[in-house]
Motif scaffolding. Structure first.
Motif, PDB file in Angstrom:
ATOM      1  N   ASN A 102       0.815  -1.223   0.000  1.00 58.34           N
ATOM      2  CA  ASN A 102       0.000   0.000   0.000  1.00 58.34           C
ATOM      3  C   ASN A 102       0.848   1.272   0.000  1.00 58.34           C
ATOM      4  O   ASN A 102       0.340   2.344   0.305  1.00 58.34           O
ATOM      5  CB  ASN A 102      -0.986   0.043   1.173  1.00 58.34           C
ATOM      6  CG  ASN A 102      -1.958  -1.100   1.141  1.00 58.34           C
ATOM      7  OD1 ASN A 102      -2.377  -1.531   0.074  1.00 58.34           O
ATOM      8  ND2 ASN A 102      -2.302  -1.617   2.308  1.00 58.34           N
ATOM      9  N   SER A 103       2.137   1.169  -0.320  1.00 59.93           N
ATOM     10  CA  SER A 103       2.988   2.353  -0.423  1.00 59.93           C
ATOM     11  C   SER A 103       3.134   2.739  -1.891  1.00 59.93           C
ATOM     12  O   SER A 103       3.347   1.894  -2.751  1.00 59.93           O
ATOM     13  CB  SER A 103       4.372   2.086   0.172  1.00 59.93           C
ATOM     14  OG  SER A 103       4.278   1.818   1.555  1.00 59.93           O
ATOM     15  N   GLU A 128       1.627   7.784  -0.480  1.00 62.57           N
ATOM     16  CA  GLU A 128       0.759   6.939   0.353  1.00 62.57           C
ATOM     17  C   GLU A 128       1.596   5.837   0.983  1.00 62.57           C
ATOM     18  O   GLU A 128       2.536   5.337   0.374  1.00 62.57           O
ATOM     19  CB  GLU A 128      -0.328   6.272  -0.487  1.00 62.57           C
ATOM     20  CG  GLU A 128      -1.273   7.200  -1.169  1.00 62.57           C
ATOM     21  CD  GLU A 128      -2.241   6.453  -2.074  1.00 62.57           C
ATOM     22  OE1 GLU A 128      -2.446   5.238  -1.881  1.00 62.57           O
ATOM     23  OE2 GLU A 128      -2.789   7.090  -2.972  1.00 62.57           O
ATOM     24  N   SER A 129       1.233   5.465   2.204  1.00 63.32           N
ATOM     25  CA  SER A 129       1.877   4.325   2.854  1.00 63.32           C
ATOM     26  C   SER A 129       1.175   4.030   4.170  1.00 63.32           C
ATOM     27  O   SER A 129       0.655   4.947   4.820  1.00 63.32           O
ATOM     28  CB  SER A 129       3.360   4.613   3.112  1.00 63.32           C
ATOM     29  OG  SER A 129       3.970   3.480   3.692  1.00 63.32           O
ATOM     30  N   ASP A 130       1.193   2.771   4.558  1.00 66.11           N
ATOM     31  CA  ASP A 130       0.717   2.391   5.885  1.00 66.11           C
ATOM     32  C   ASP A 130       1.802   2.637   6.929  1.00 66.11           C
ATOM     33  O   ASP A 130       1.541   2.578   8.122  1.00 66.11           O
ATOM     34  CB  ASP A 130       0.304   0.911   5.905  1.00 66.11           C
ATOM     35  CG  ASP A 130      -0.949   0.661   5.068  1.00 66.11           C
ATOM     36  OD1 ASP A 130      -1.680   1.638   4.775  1.00 66.11           O
ATOM     37  OD2 ASP A 130      -1.193  -0.504   4.702  1.00 66.11           O
TER      38      ASP A 130
END
Length: 143
Positions: A102-103, A128-130
């Protein structure tokens, strides 16, 4: 007709491969403060579509003051967006604890249309990233 179609498919694949070659390499960012605290980010994008990441944080008053984190996985590029994936079974272990799934980062470079003398460093800007601390980070390509 088949020959023409094959030709276009071959050309599009060569274009994708050329873009991946441009993105592959070593990226880093190391901000330092006046009080001696230091954070080091290193990311290597390999030609084979794999990556390795190293994060080192040294904060004098931190508990512990010196921490090291590692991550690895695969990456793909589409439209100047680099997507990262970490397989929980293969890429996450005792040493490699950062999960990059999810990055997404944007590949930033000087536009070929820009004919000025302006120098723009090649970088990956995470969007974006967790991993909460990586979102605002931009890593510059080491040449």
């Amino acid at each position: 007709m088949k020959t023409l179609l094959t030709f276009f498919i071959l050309i599009s694949n060569l274009t994708l491969f050329a873009q991946e070659n441009k993105v592959a390499g070593d990226y880093a960012f190391t901000p330092e403060s006046k009080d001696g605290n230091r954070i080091e980010y290193k990311l290597t994008l390999n030609q084979d579509g794999t990556f390795e990441c190293y994060y080192h944080k040294y904060i004098k008053e931190g508990i512990p003051p010196d921490t090291h984190h590692y991550g690895k996985g695969t990456w793909k590029i589409k439209d100047n967006l680099v997507s990262f994936f970490s397989d929980k079974q293969k890429d996450i272990d005792e040493k490699h604890t950062m999960n990059f799934t999810n990055s997404v980062a944007r590949f930033v470079t000087k536009s070929p249309r820009d004919k000025s003398d302006k120098i723009i460093k090649i970088k990956l800007q995470f969007l974006e990233s967790d991993i909460f601390w990586i979102k605002p980070i931009g890593l510059f390509k080491i040449e």
